[in-house]
Design a protein around this motif. Structure first.
Motif, short mmCIF file in Angstrom:
data_model
loop_
_atom_site.label_atom_id
_atom_site.label_comp_id
_atom_site.label_asym_id
_atom_site.label_seq_id
_atom_site.Cartn_x
_atom_site.Cartn_y
_atom_site.Cartn_z
N VAL A 195 0.84 -1.20 0.00
CA VAL A 195 0.00 0.00 0.00
C VAL A 195 0.88 1.25 0.00
CG1 VAL A 195 -1.77 1.29 1.27
CG2 VAL A 195 -1.88 -1.21 1.16
N ALA A 196 1.94 1.23 0.81
CA ALA A 196 2.85 2.38 0.86
C ALA A 196 3.52 2.60 -0.49
CB ALA A 196 3.91 2.15 1.95
N PHE A 197 3.88 1.53 -1.18
CA PHE A 197 4.50 1.66 -2.50
C PHE A 197 3.52 2.26 -3.50
CE2 PHE A 197 5.56 0.03 -6.74
CZ PHE A 197 6.87 0.48 -6.85
N MET A 198 2.27 1.81 -3.47
CA MET A 198 1.26 2.38 -4.36
C MET A 198 1.10 3.88 -4.10
SD MET A 198 0.13 -0.12 -6.28
CE MET A 198 -1.52 0.26 -6.86
N PHE A 199 1.17 4.26 -2.83
CA PHE A 199 1.08 5.68 -2.47
C PHE A 199 2.25 6.46 -3.08
CE2 PHE A 199 2.43 9.13 0.33
CZ PHE A 199 1.29 9.89 0.40
N LEU A 200 3.46 5.88 -3.03
CA LEU A 200 4.63 6.57 -3.57
C LEU A 200 4.57 6.68 -5.09
CD1 LEU A 200 7.55 5.21 -1.37
CD2 LEU A 200 6.36 7.40 -1.20
#
Length: 571
Positions: A195-200
């Motif tokens: 999820v954090a990677f998708m945000f980035l």
């Protein structure tokens, strides 16, 4: 011999797999027969699997807030978790923000002193140090009171998480979680780091479009960390996750991250795989958060100083050895209690010890879950408070049980997902929670019981078990949750001999094939089982046996050979 049924794959066909046809046989057993689906499975690609990151609910709002904060030079803080998923989520967020010129603050909670998730003292400290935007990673979805505190202090709060939400979401300015209601992304299998990677990805696009940042950042270089968190949090390796891990292992193999490269050297990891990540690197990164603070693990992932990297890697290596010693001592007591509990006819395990080390509860629960094939909760009691972890089996959603117990007022804190969860409760409610757990597990199982089965992907003759076949099986990697390593049945062999190894806990031996060659095998933790008793009995040498397990590569003193790892045997 272990009393488990050997069950053919979903097509019901346990046919013999011809040499060189193992990939087709395994995929067929798992219901993958369409040519296009086979090619997609064998060649997982982020380009093919990656959706538009803005498909996640609230992503546009979250990215807009952070982009504005960066443009205005506002201080951003990242709040993570002390496990590998939380540490890697924090690491990629900090790496990116630093790369674009921001100077973010961060906090990882201490397991013993603060517990899981957000807490008011840490939020107040971040605010006092100048943070005006708070981004949570791998936590926050159940922290309504703590988010409210941050808002009261004047902070803007963005929650990114993957755990199951409560009925009411925290009143954050944006919530990015594929498990929340009305999220239509279909990405509810992502780890927190996913999820954090998708945000980035979304933030990177927005910053460039708004000309806020012109830094050339290759986010694929973060995939080693994304794969670490995904594997260690036991997320299913399907669709985008499979592409993340396949790509991440390749990035990890380039050894670009100094900290990971040093840890691999210290731990003796030659070639990264889901096994080496999940059972060698992951436990060392987790050891810091289990025994003390997770900060050294995060520092290792972020450092660019070789001397510091070596000191931190050595420290994590030592901490993992200490963790293992503590774990083994607790496991002896817990296994004895679990044996009594299992004989009582219950369908769940709840074990609570006085002053057991809280950082080991999840590992012990996982071991007992596997040993007894039952959902297991293991907890420690100290100063009138019980803290524990649960691990579950297919068909029982542990995260939902913990959330329901929290809603019922039995637990004071709790959260998790289907396979794993954590919880806190007052000691006087121990029996109430034990009864709630048993009732909830029974209700989820219905009339059925937890199935003690071994799902078999293919059957081969012992003479076909060679390195060429091992290389064919490797085409099906990466292996993990949702794509387990193929289980093979080997026929046509005779037991030559067997002996003990590993302080008497494990077995090794040789099988003679019909062609007269020898196939080495090992059986981990098998000496006290019926399998061990049979194999170690010299009266059974030269008897025909059937093996069930995994065909693997074995490297010893520079020599590579085939080896079979036993799950069970039949005669």
């Amino acid at each position: 011999m272990l009393g488990k049924a050997w069950v053919a794959g979903v097509d019901g066909d346990s046919r013999m797999a011809a040499d060189g046809d193992i990939v087709k046989s395994v995929l067929s057993a798992r219901g993958i027969t369409d040519p296009a689906a086979i090619q997609e499975f064998l060649n997982p690609s982020i380009r093919d699997q990656m959706p538009d990151p803005f498909v996640l609910r609230d992503m546009e709002r979250a990215v807009g807030i952070v982009a504005d904060a960066i443009a205005a030079g506002e201080k951003i803080a990242v709040f993570g978790d002390y496990d590998v998923d939380g540490i890697t989520s924090t690491a990629i967020m900090l790496k990116y923000l630093r790369a674009i010129g921001a100077d973010p603050l961060w906090h990882l909670p201490n397991r013993e002193g603060e517990g899981y998730g957000l807490n008011a003292d840490a939020i107040r400290d971040l605010h006092n140090r100048g943070a005006r935007v708070l981004i949570t990673v791998d936590c926050g979805i159940s922290a309504a009171a703590e988010v409210a505190k941050a808002k009261e202090l004047g902070m803007t709060v963005i929650v990114t998480d993957h755990h199951s939400p409560d009925a009411t979401l925290p009143d954050a300015d944006a919530v990015v979680n594929p498990k929340q209601a009305r999220d239509e992304s279909g990405l509810n299998y992502l780890a927190g780091v996913g999820v954090a990677f998708m945000f980035l990805v979304a933030l990177n696009r927005a910053l460039r479009a708004a000309k806020i940042s012109d830094h050339e950042i290759n986010l694929i270089e973060y995939m080693d960390l994304v794969s670490l968190g995904t594997i260690c949090d036991m997320m299913p390796l399907v669709e985008l996750n499979r592409a993340f891990v396949a790509t991440g292992l390749k990035v990890l193999d380039t050894r670009q991250n100094l900290g990971l490269r040093t840890l691999m050297d210290v731990a003796g990891v030659r070639k990264p795989s889901t096994y080496s990540v999940g059972f060698v690197l992951g436990p060392r990164l987790n050891a810091a958060g289990r025994l003390d603070s997770a900060n050294p693990a995060l520092d290792l992932l972020l450092t660019d100083n070789p001397l510091i990297a070596r000191d931190l890697a050595d420290k994590l290596h030592r901490m993992n050895a200490e963790r293992l010693a503590i774990q083994n001592a607790i496991m002896l007591d817990a296994a004895e209690l679990a044996e009594k509990c299992a004989k009582s006819g219950k369908c769940s395990l709840f074990l609570c010890g006085e002053n057991w080390h809280g950082g080991i509860m999840g590992i012990v629960a996982g071991r007992l879950k596997d040993q007894f094939c039952m959902p297991a909760c293991v907890a420690t009691k100290s100063d009138g408070i019980i803290n524990g972890s649960g691990r579950s089996v297919p068909g029982v959603d542990m995260g939902r049980i913990i959330h329901d117990a929290l809603a019922a007022g039995i637990l004071t804190e709790g959260g998790g997902h289907a396979a794993a969860a954590g919880f806190t409760l007052p000691a006087e409610k121990e029996n109430e929670f034990c009864e709630f757990l048993e009732s909830a597990v029974s209700a989820q199982l219905g009339d059925g019981a937890v199935s003690q089965q071994i799902f078999v992907d293919a059957e081969i003759d012992a003479g076909s078990a060679n390195m060429r076949l091992v290389r064919e099986i490797e085409h099906l990697a990466p292996f993990g949750q949702g794509n387990p390593e193929p289980t093979i049945v080997i026929t046509g062999g005779a037991l030559i001999w067997a002996g003990v190894m590993g302080r008497g806990m494990h077995l090794r031996g040789n099988l003679r094939t019909s062609a007269g060659a020898q196939l080495p095998f090992v059986g981990f933790n098998m000496t006290g089982t019926r399998v061990g008793e049979f194999l170690l009995d010299e009266a059974n040498f030269e008897r025909k046996i059937i093996l069930c397990g995994k065909l693997k590569e074995n490297e010893y003193q520079g020599r590579v050979s085939v080896q079979f790892v036993i799950d069970d045997i039949a005669v």
